[in-house]
Design an enzyme around this catalytic site. Sequence first.
Site, mmCIF file in Angstrom:
data_model
loop_
_atom_site.group_PDB
_atom_site.id
_atom_site.type_symbol
_atom_site.label_atom_id
_atom_site.label_comp_id
_atom_site.label_asym_id
_atom_site.label_seq_id
_atom_site.Cartn_x
_atom_site.Cartn_y
_atom_site.Cartn_z
ATOM 1 N N ASP A 79 0.853 -1.188 0.000
ATOM 2 C CA ASP A 79 0.000 0.000 0.000
ATOM 3 C C ASP A 79 0.893 1.242 0.000
ATOM 4 O O ASP A 79 1.896 1.305 0.716
ATOM 5 C CB ASP A 79 -0.921 -0.007 1.220
ATOM 6 C CG ASP A 79 -2.059 0.991 1.082
ATOM 7 O OD1 ASP A 79 -3.214 0.556 0.909
ATOM 8 O OD2 ASP A 79 -1.801 2.205 1.142
ATOM 9 N N ASN A 125 -12.953 -3.324 2.111
ATOM 10 C CA ASN A 125 -13.987 -2.292 2.158
ATOM 11 C C ASN A 125 -14.865 -2.419 0.918
ATOM 12 O O ASN A 125 -14.355 -2.530 -0.200
ATOM 13 C CB ASN A 125 -13.340 -0.908 2.216
ATOM 14 C CG ASN A 125 -12.608 -0.681 3.517
ATOM 15 O OD1 ASN A 125 -13.086 -1.062 4.572
ATOM 16 N ND2 ASN A 125 -11.426 -0.083 3.444
ATOM 17 N N GLU A 179 -12.438 3.257 -1.652
ATOM 18 C CA GLU A 179 -12.017 4.390 -2.487
ATOM 19 C C GLU A 179 -11.612 3.976 -3.895
ATOM 20 O O GLU A 179 -11.765 4.756 -4.827
ATOM 21 C CB GLU A 179 -10.852 5.124 -1.807
ATOM 22 C CG GLU A 179 -11.293 5.841 -0.539
ATOM 23 C CD GLU A 179 -10.238 6.773 0.013
ATOM 24 O OE1 GLU A 179 -9.051 6.500 -0.194
ATOM 25 O OE2 GLU A 179 -10.630 7.758 0.667
ATOM 26 N N HIS A 200 -9.972 -5.055 -3.634
ATOM 27 C CA HIS A 200 -8.675 -5.236 -2.985
ATOM 28 C C HIS A 200 -8.912 -5.681 -1.552
ATOM 29 O O HIS A 200 -9.787 -5.146 -0.868
ATOM 30 C CB HIS A 200 -7.821 -3.964 -3.024
ATOM 31 C CG HIS A 200 -8.548 -2.716 -2.641
ATOM 32 N ND1 HIS A 200 -9.460 -2.118 -3.475
ATOM 33 C CD2 HIS A 200 -8.505 -1.947 -1.518
ATOM 34 C CE1 HIS A 200 -9.943 -1.036 -2.883
ATOM 35 N NE2 HIS A 200 -9.389 -0.915 -1.688
HETATM 36 P P1 AMP Z 1 -9.860 1.481 0.228
HETATM 37 O O1 AMP Z 1 -10.234 2.636 1.095
HETATM 38 O O2 AMP Z 1 -10.157 0.149 0.877
HETATM 39 O O3 AMP Z 1 -10.452 1.602 -1.167
HETATM 40 O O4 AMP Z 1 -8.284 1.509 0.129
HETATM 41 C C1 AMP Z 1 -7.581 1.993 -0.982
HETATM 42 C C2 AMP Z 1 -6.108 1.839 -0.663
HETATM 43 O O5 AMP Z 1 -5.376 1.976 -1.860
HETATM 44 C C3 AMP Z 1 -5.573 2.871 0.324
HETATM 45 O O6 AMP Z 1 -5.024 2.197 1.457
HETATM 46 C C4 AMP Z 1 -4.498 3.610 -0.487
HETATM 47 O O7 AMP Z 1 -3.374 3.989 0.299
HETATM 48 C C5 AMP Z 1 -4.142 2.579 -1.529
HETATM 49 N N1 AMP Z 1 -3.576 3.099 -2.774
HETATM 50 C C6 AMP Z 1 -4.075 4.088 -3.548
HETATM 51 N N2 AMP Z 1 -3.295 4.272 -4.621
HETATM 52 C C7 AMP Z 1 -2.292 3.376 -4.538
HETATM 53 C C8 AMP Z 1 -1.156 3.072 -5.337
HETATM 54 N N3 AMP Z 1 -0.899 3.721 -6.485
HETATM 55 N N4 AMP Z 1 -0.320 2.080 -4.946
HETATM 56 C C9 AMP Z 1 -0.556 1.422 -3.795
HETATM 57 N N5 AMP Z 1 -1.613 1.649 -3.000
HETATM 58 C C10 AMP Z 1 -2.462 2.616 -3.355
#
Ligand code: AMP
Length: 125
Positions: free
Chosen positions: A39, A97, A105, A110
């Site tokens: 992450d 999530n 998000e 994931h």
């Molecule tokens: P969620 O809120 O469950 O959708 O989590 C999205 C996750 O994606 C967050 O923990 C972000 O830090 C992570 N994230 C977003 N962009 C990237 C990226 N380019 N590489 C790695 N992780 C990412």
Amino acid sequence: MPIDATQAYDDQNIFAKILRGEIPNNTVYENDHVLAFEDINPQAPYHVLVIPKGAYVSWDDFSENASDIEIAEFVRAVGHIGREAGHVEPGYRLMANTGINAHQEVPHLHVHIFAGRPLGPMLAR
Ligand code: AMP
């Protein structure tokens, strides 16, 4: 902004771009059906995201529409990654999530793996 877990798949989402190699990632595991990478904004000493290579918006979409092979490979990969990283003891946390109330998000399924310190109660009390 959190996303609606029932929306159509958007192939411009950030994880679709990672899967196409358009933006970099720190890969920790890969097979035919699964990619796992660090992450970018870790919330624990070990924070890895595991994603299917198929185009699935959410856990809801994946569990309903993915093939048995994709689902089996995904579940086995999550366990394999946690095990190989040495986190079965003292333990790790999984999180997927799904939708607005969960604050999803990125609209590509994931599963977060958190480990490396005591993680506390599951939700703030
Ligand atoms: P969620 O809120 O469950 O959708 O989590 C999205 C996750 O994606 C967050 O923990 C972000 O830090 C992570 N994230 C977003 N962009 C990237 C990226 N380019 N590489 C790695 N992780 C990412």
